[in-house]
Design a protein around this motif. Structure first.
Motif, PDB file in Angstrom:
ATOM      1  N   ARG A  10       0.830  -1.208   0.000  1.00 11.89           N
ATOM      2  CA  ARG A  10       0.000   0.000   0.000  1.00 11.89           C
ATOM      3  C   ARG A  10       0.863   1.257   0.000  1.00 11.89           C
ATOM      4  N   LEU A  11       1.962   1.213   0.716  1.00 10.22           N
ATOM      5  CA  LEU A  11       2.867   2.357   0.729  1.00 10.22           C
ATOM      6  C   LEU A  11       3.497   2.574  -0.644  1.00 10.22           C
ATOM      7  N   ALA A  12       3.837   1.465  -1.304  1.00  9.42           N
ATOM      8  CA  ALA A  12       4.491   1.564  -2.611  1.00  9.42           C
ATOM      9  C   ALA A  12       3.547   2.077  -3.687  1.00  9.42           C
ATOM     10  N   SER A  13       2.254   1.765  -3.570  1.00 11.88           N
ATOM     11  CA  SER A  13       1.297   2.134  -4.617  1.00 11.88           C
ATOM     12  C   SER A  13       0.494   3.386  -4.297  1.00 11.88           C
ATOM     13  N   ARG A  14       0.665   3.930  -3.100  1.00  9.60           N
ATOM     14  CA  ARG A  14      -0.137   5.081  -2.706  1.00  9.60           C
ATOM     15  C   ARG A  14       0.246   6.308  -3.529  1.00  9.60           C
ATOM     16  N   PRO A  15      -0.709   6.938  -4.203  1.00 10.00           N
ATOM     17  CA  PRO A  15      -0.386   8.131  -5.004  1.00 10.00           C
ATOM     18  C   PRO A  15      -0.128   9.334  -4.104  1.00 10.00           C
ATOM     19  N   SER A  16       0.728  10.225  -4.554  1.00 15.84           N
ATOM     20  CA  SER A  16       0.979  11.447  -3.789  1.00 15.84           C
ATOM     21  C   SER A  16      -0.195  12.395  -3.984  1.00 15.84           C
ATOM     22  N   SER A  17      -0.465  13.203  -2.959  1.00 20.81           N
ATOM     23  CA  SER A  17      -1.594  14.133  -3.030  1.00 20.81           C
ATOM     24  C   SER A  17      -1.144  15.471  -3.600  1.00 20.81           C
ATOM     25  N   LEU A  18      -1.770  15.869  -4.702  1.00 19.91           N
ATOM     26  CA  LEU A  18      -1.496  17.167  -5.329  1.00 19.91           C
ATOM     27  C   LEU A  18      -0.012  17.370  -5.585  1.00 19.91           C
ATOM     28  N   GLY A  19       0.626  16.338  -6.113  1.00 19.36           N
ATOM     29  CA  GLY A  19       2.033  16.456  -6.466  1.00 19.36           C
ATOM     30  C   GLY A  19       2.971  16.482  -5.289  1.00 19.36           C
ATOM     31  N   GLY A  20       2.492  16.075  -4.108  1.00 19.60           N
ATOM     32  CA  GLY A  20       3.330  16.096  -2.917  1.00 19.60           C
ATOM     33  C   GLY A  20       4.359  14.973  -2.911  1.00 19.60           C
TER      34      GLY A  20
END
Length: 396
Positions: A10-20
């Motif tokens: 889940r950590l590896a696939s989690r997208p960054s929020s608003l380019g964070g």
């Protein structure tokens, strides 16, 4: 391990929020580090399961116990390796939260922090993955001290992050992030909240049930667990110091620094702590007060191919069936110090074991099964006074 891998994925696939920021780029190596540990942990548990299955099928009880004891180092390595991996995932979740929600926390500092933590874990992981029983036992008994250091590291990183955000005028955000970390991390204990100065506990997730049993997500310290450990200790599968180390880790920060003798008397007694039990545990040559004892292959190395044809491969390779003997005993069963002259003696170990196996196949008019070979080898070992206590020998 499935829970750990799920969290890591889940950590590896989690997208960054608003380019964070997120755990990618230079941080990918830390995600991969956890994945590599899963490989040998699964292999260790699979090997222990296979050996336990063989032990249940062998007719000779002494040989069955000897094979069951071979699972000990694998079980110990898996138990403590999983704990370290859970701790590593805890650090990854902390890093992920700080990257995503703590803009005042520097990326470079966090990268260095994780590198330092990885460096603390690496020696222990290397020893646990070695599958050498003596190295694993040493690493396991030193784990409470290591877990104390890792707990301190986690607390320092979290405090530094909060301090950085408070200095940047993000006091309320800092408070929210710390609370969020306590919720998402597997470090969080569901026991009464400790005072603010107390560090979080790593890789444990302890819960106090209504019956007063302390249970953890990695380990269940219940009456049933203690009874199983006691029986494994008495059988010589797992050593008492290793079980005591696990109890200290899961017992909390205070008990981590305590030696086995400092455990509560009731805990020691329930684990089977007695002179007889302590005498059963495997010790290295230093602990036994002797120089390096030779490892005797109970199945002759020069006949390796013969044994392989009868199923002695992989976890059941003949290199797994070595025993430590005193030098004089080792020379005696091989006919003296000169092995060439010894081979001429009909009672020499290699000659007699192969003759017994060959005669058995002639009488049966077929190739012996692996379990039949083990029963005959066990009989010969008892006749020669060779202990059915196996250790891994030097591989081909």
């Amino acid at each position: 391990m499935e829970d750990i891998e799920g969290a890591r994925s889940r950590l590896a696939s989690r997208p960054s929020s608003l380019g964070g920021r997120r755990l990618d780029g230079v941080f990918t190596r830390y995600l991969d580090h956890g994945s590599k540990q899963l490989t040998w942990l699964r292999g260790s548990l699979g090997s222990a399961t296979a050996l336990a299955g063989v032990a249940s099928e062998v007719g000779d009880s002494g040989m069955a116990l000897g094979i069951l004891q071979m699972t000990g180092s694998r079980l110990q390595a898996a138990m403590f390796g999983t704990l370290l991996l859970a701790t590593w995932v805890d650090f990854l979740q902390l890093a992920d939260a700080l990257l995503r929600d703590c803009p005042m926390c520097g990326t470079e500092k966090l990268f260095v922090d994780l590198s330092r933590v990885q460096g603390l874990m690496e020696p222990a992981l290397k020893e646990l993955a070695s599958m050498d029983s003596e190295r694993i036992e040493v690493a396991a008994t030193e784990m409470p001290e290591l877990m104390g250091k890792l707990t301190h590291e986690f607390d320092v990183i979290q405090r530094d992050a909060r301090s950085a955000m408070e200095q940047g005028g993000k006091v309320m955000v800092a408070v929210q992030v710390v609370e969020m970390l306590a919720l998402i991390s597997t470090l969080k204990m569901s026991l009464p909240r400790p005072p603010p100065s107390a560090p979080a506990m790593l890789g444990v997730g302890l819960v106090m049930t209504s019956g007063g049993v302390m249970a953890g997500s990695r380990l269940v310290v219940s009456a049933e667990w203690v009874e199983m450990m006691r029986r494994l200790v008495q059988a010589g599968v797992i050593s008492l110091p290793v079980v005591s180390a696990a109890v200290r880790i899961h017992g909390g920060q205070v008990m981590m620094a305590q030696a086995n003798e400092a455990l509560p008397r009731g805990v020691r007694e329930s684990l089977g702590d007695s002179p007889e039990v302590r005498g059963m545990r495997v010790t290295g040559r230093a602990g036994a007060g002797m120089s390096e004892a030779p490892k005797h292959h109970v199945m002759p190395k020069e006949h390796r191919e013969w044994f392989e044809q009868r199923g002695f491969k992989g976890d059941m390779d003949i290199d797994q069936f070595c025993v430590r003997l005193e030098q004089a005993h080792h020379e005696a069963i091989h006919g003296g110090g000169n092995w060439k002259l010894g081979r001429m003696w009909p009672g020499e170990w290699n000659r007699t074991i192969m003759k017994a196996l060959s005669d058995a196949e002639s009488r049966a008019s077929r190739v012996l099964t692996r379990n039949q070979v083990l029963d005959i080898v066990a009989d010969r070992m008892k006749f020669y006074g060779v202990p059915l206590k196996f250790t891994k020998g030097k591989s081909r």
